[in-house]
Motif scaffolding. Structure first.
Motif, PDB file in Angstrom:
ATOM      1  N   SER A  74       1.262  -1.310   0.244  1.00  0.00           N
ATOM      2  CA  SER A  74       0.081  -0.649   0.058  1.00  0.00           C
ATOM      3  C   SER A  74       1.082   0.781  -0.306  1.00  0.00           C
ATOM      4  CB  SER A  74      -1.009   0.103   1.091  1.00  0.00           C
ATOM      5  OG  SER A  74      -0.456  -0.142   2.390  1.00  0.00           O
ATOM      6  N   TYR A  75       2.453   1.291  -0.280  1.00  0.00           N
ATOM      7  CA  TYR A  75       3.193   2.407   0.157  1.00  0.00           C
ATOM      8  C   TYR A  75       2.814   3.239  -1.124  1.00  0.00           C
ATOM      9  CZ  TYR A  75       6.123   2.258  -4.051  1.00  0.00           C
ATOM     10  OH  TYR A  75       6.771   2.226  -5.044  1.00  0.00           O
ATOM     11  N   ASP A  76       2.750   4.349  -0.807  1.00  0.00           N
ATOM     12  CA  ASP A  76       3.085   5.837  -2.230  1.00  0.00           C
ATOM     13  C   ASP A  76       4.525   6.180  -2.588  1.00  0.00           C
ATOM     14  OD1 ASP A  76      -0.036   6.510  -2.349  1.00  0.00           O
ATOM     15  OD2 ASP A  76      -0.291   5.743  -0.987  1.00  0.00           O
ATOM     16  N   LEU A  77       5.033   6.602  -1.142  1.00  0.00           N
ATOM     17  CA  LEU A  77       6.143   7.729  -1.682  1.00  0.00           C
ATOM     18  C   LEU A  77       7.164   6.740  -0.720  1.00  0.00           C
ATOM     19  CD1 LEU A  77       3.908  10.136  -2.404  1.00  0.00           C
ATOM     20  CD2 LEU A  77       6.796  10.304  -3.220  1.00  0.00           C
ATOM     21  N   VAL A  78       8.980   6.436  -1.136  1.00  0.00           N
ATOM     22  CA  VAL A  78       9.936   5.885  -0.353  1.00  0.00           C
ATOM     23  C   VAL A  78      10.682   6.765  -0.385  1.00  0.00           C
ATOM     24  CG1 VAL A  78      11.013   4.959   0.409  1.00  0.00           C
ATOM     25  CG2 VAL A  78       9.440   2.937   0.006  1.00  0.00           C
ATOM     26  N   LEU A  79      11.186   7.958   0.538  1.00  0.00           N
ATOM     27  CA  LEU A  79      11.856   8.867   0.191  1.00  0.00           C
ATOM     28  C   LEU A  79      13.249   8.214   0.471  1.00  0.00           C
ATOM     29  CD1 LEU A  79      11.062  11.979  -0.253  1.00  0.00           C
ATOM     30  CD2 LEU A  79       9.463  10.504   0.831  1.00  0.00           C
ATOM     31  N   LEU A  80      14.626   8.063   0.107  1.00  0.00           N
ATOM     32  CA  LEU A  80      15.411   7.758  -0.067  1.00  0.00           C
ATOM     33  C   LEU A  80      16.534   8.321   0.196  1.00  0.00           C
ATOM     34  CD1 LEU A  80      14.859   5.260  -3.055  1.00  0.00           C
ATOM     35  CD2 LEU A  80      15.133   4.445  -0.946  1.00  0.00           C
ATOM     36  N   SER A  81      16.416   9.888   0.460  1.00  0.00           N
ATOM     37  CA  SER A  81      17.528  10.957   0.873  1.00  0.00           C
ATOM     38  C   SER A  81      17.658  11.652   1.533  1.00  0.00           C
ATOM     39  CB  SER A  81      17.403  12.185  -0.696  1.00  0.00           C
ATOM     40  OG  SER A  81      17.656  11.344  -1.570  1.00  0.00           O
ATOM     41  N   ALA A  82      19.077  11.547   1.999  1.00  0.00           N
ATOM     42  CA  ALA A  82      18.647  11.908   3.329  1.00  0.00           C
ATOM     43  C   ALA A  82      18.901  13.461   3.616  1.00  0.00           C
ATOM     44  CB  ALA A  82      20.256  11.595   4.258  1.00  0.00           C
ATOM     45  N   PHE A  83      18.440  14.423   4.669  1.00  0.00           N
ATOM     46  CA  PHE A  83      18.111  15.667   4.965  1.00  0.00           C
ATOM     47  C   PHE A  83      18.702  16.265   6.491  1.00  0.00           C
ATOM     48  CE2 PHE A  83      16.283  19.337   5.235  1.00  0.00           C
ATOM     49  CZ  PHE A  83      17.265  20.418   4.267  1.00  0.00           C
TER      50      PHE A  83
ATOM     51  N   SER B 104      13.559   5.768   3.901  1.00  0.00           N
ATOM     52  CA  SER B 104      14.314   4.644   4.187  1.00  0.00           C
ATOM     53  C   SER B 104      15.556   5.118   5.702  1.00  0.00           C
ATOM     54  CB  SER B 104      15.199   4.282   2.638  1.00  0.00           C
ATOM     55  OG  SER B 104      16.277   5.769   2.699  1.00  0.00           O
ATOM     56  N   GLU B 105      15.620   3.644   6.140  1.00  0.00           N
ATOM     57  CA  GLU B 105      16.764   4.031   6.951  1.00  0.00           C
ATOM     58  C   GLU B 105      17.800   2.762   7.021  1.00  0.00           C
ATOM     59  OE1 GLU B 105      19.467   4.712   9.802  1.00  0.00           O
ATOM     60  OE2 GLU B 105      17.263   5.515   8.847  1.00  0.00           O
ATOM     61  N   PRO B 106      18.602   2.808   6.466  1.00  0.00           N
ATOM     62  CA  PRO B 106      19.943   4.191   6.396  1.00  0.00           C
ATOM     63  C   PRO B 106      19.641   4.576   5.269  1.00  0.00           C
ATOM     64  CG  PRO B 106      21.114   2.865   6.152  1.00  0.00           C
ATOM     65  CD  PRO B 106      20.100   1.857   6.190  1.00  0.00           C
ATOM     66  N   PRO B 107      19.428   6.630   5.009  1.00  0.00           N
ATOM     67  CA  PRO B 107      19.282   7.187   3.516  1.00  0.00           C
ATOM     68  C   PRO B 107      20.045   6.404   2.438  1.00  0.00           C
ATOM     69  CG  PRO B 107      19.487   8.559   5.371  1.00  0.00           C
ATOM     70  CD  PRO B 107      20.127   6.841   6.120  1.00  0.00           C
ATOM     71  N   LEU B 108      19.462   6.448   1.266  1.00  0.00           N
ATOM     72  CA  LEU B 108      20.850   5.565   0.470  1.00  0.00           C
ATOM     73  C   LEU B 108      21.218   6.709  -0.754  1.00  0.00           C
ATOM     74  CD1 LEU B 108      18.502   3.057  -0.988  1.00  0.00           C
ATOM     75  CD2 LEU B 108      20.671   2.549   1.065  1.00  0.00           C
ATOM     76  N   SER B 109      21.057   7.614  -0.375  1.00  0.00           N
ATOM     77  CA  SER B 109      21.663   9.072  -0.720  1.00  0.00           C
ATOM     78  C   SER B 109      21.082  10.190   0.258  1.00  0.00           C
ATOM     79  CB  SER B 109      20.374   9.014  -1.993  1.00  0.00           C
ATOM     80  OG  SER B 109      20.620  10.721  -3.392  1.00  0.00           O
TER      81      SER B 109
END
Length: 161
Positions: free
Chosen positions: A51-60, A141-146
């Motif tokens: 059911s996911y929509d978005l997975v934010l893969l970048s760190a900030f 995501s954990e850890p961030p990939l980007s």
């Protein structure tokens, strides 16, 4: 730049693409291993709820491990971190298009789509009626990939706690 993201969402629907990895021009990969069975990427993909929509893969900055921990690799955050690299589903593309009209840059538009409570300023917009999204799920995501590369291109100057 925000419009380019919406073009991707429209294209996904037109071409019946289930999932798309979106990269902005300033996304920088933090890991080299994406294909081995135990890589963080493969674990994230394995852990994704249908059911996911978005997975934010970048760190900030220090925006890490926010929201409800789903697995060691996913947090249901219901807010954007930074949109330089993210995975979006067909459902996510449809929900982002439902969030139109554009109210801000794509990161904040994602927050708007998720009805993130930190977006109180949006309620002051003329004609604001809230997003028309359906059961939207934004993950980190954990850890961030980007990471998002700073404008000077010097990765060492970017603080990523």
């Amino acid at each position: 730049l925000t419009m380019k993201h919406f073009v991707i969402y429209f294209y996904m629907i037109q071409q019946s693409l289930d999932n798309v990895l979106v990269l902005e021009d300033d996304a920088t990969f933090m890991q080299s291993d994406w294909t081995s069975k135990d890589s963080d990427w493969q674990n994230i993909i394995r852990d994704l709820p249908p059911s996911y929509d978005l997975v934010l893969l970048s760190a900030f900055g220090n925006m890490r491990k926010r929201g409800k921990k789903i697995t060691n690799h996913l947090y249901l955050a219901q807010q954007s971190r930074v949109a330089s690299m993210y995975l979006i589903s067909q459902k996510g593309a449809r929900n982002m298009l439902r969030s139109l009209p554009m109210v801000s840059v794509i990161d904040f538009q994602m927050n708007y789509a998720a009805n993130h409570q930190g977006n109180t300023w949006m309620a002051k917009l003329p004609g604001f009626h809230g997003p028309r999204t359906v059961d939207i799920e934004l993950y980190h995501s954990e850890p961030p990939l980007s990471i998002q590369m700073p404008p000077d291109g010097n990765r060492a100057t970017w603080k990523n706690d």
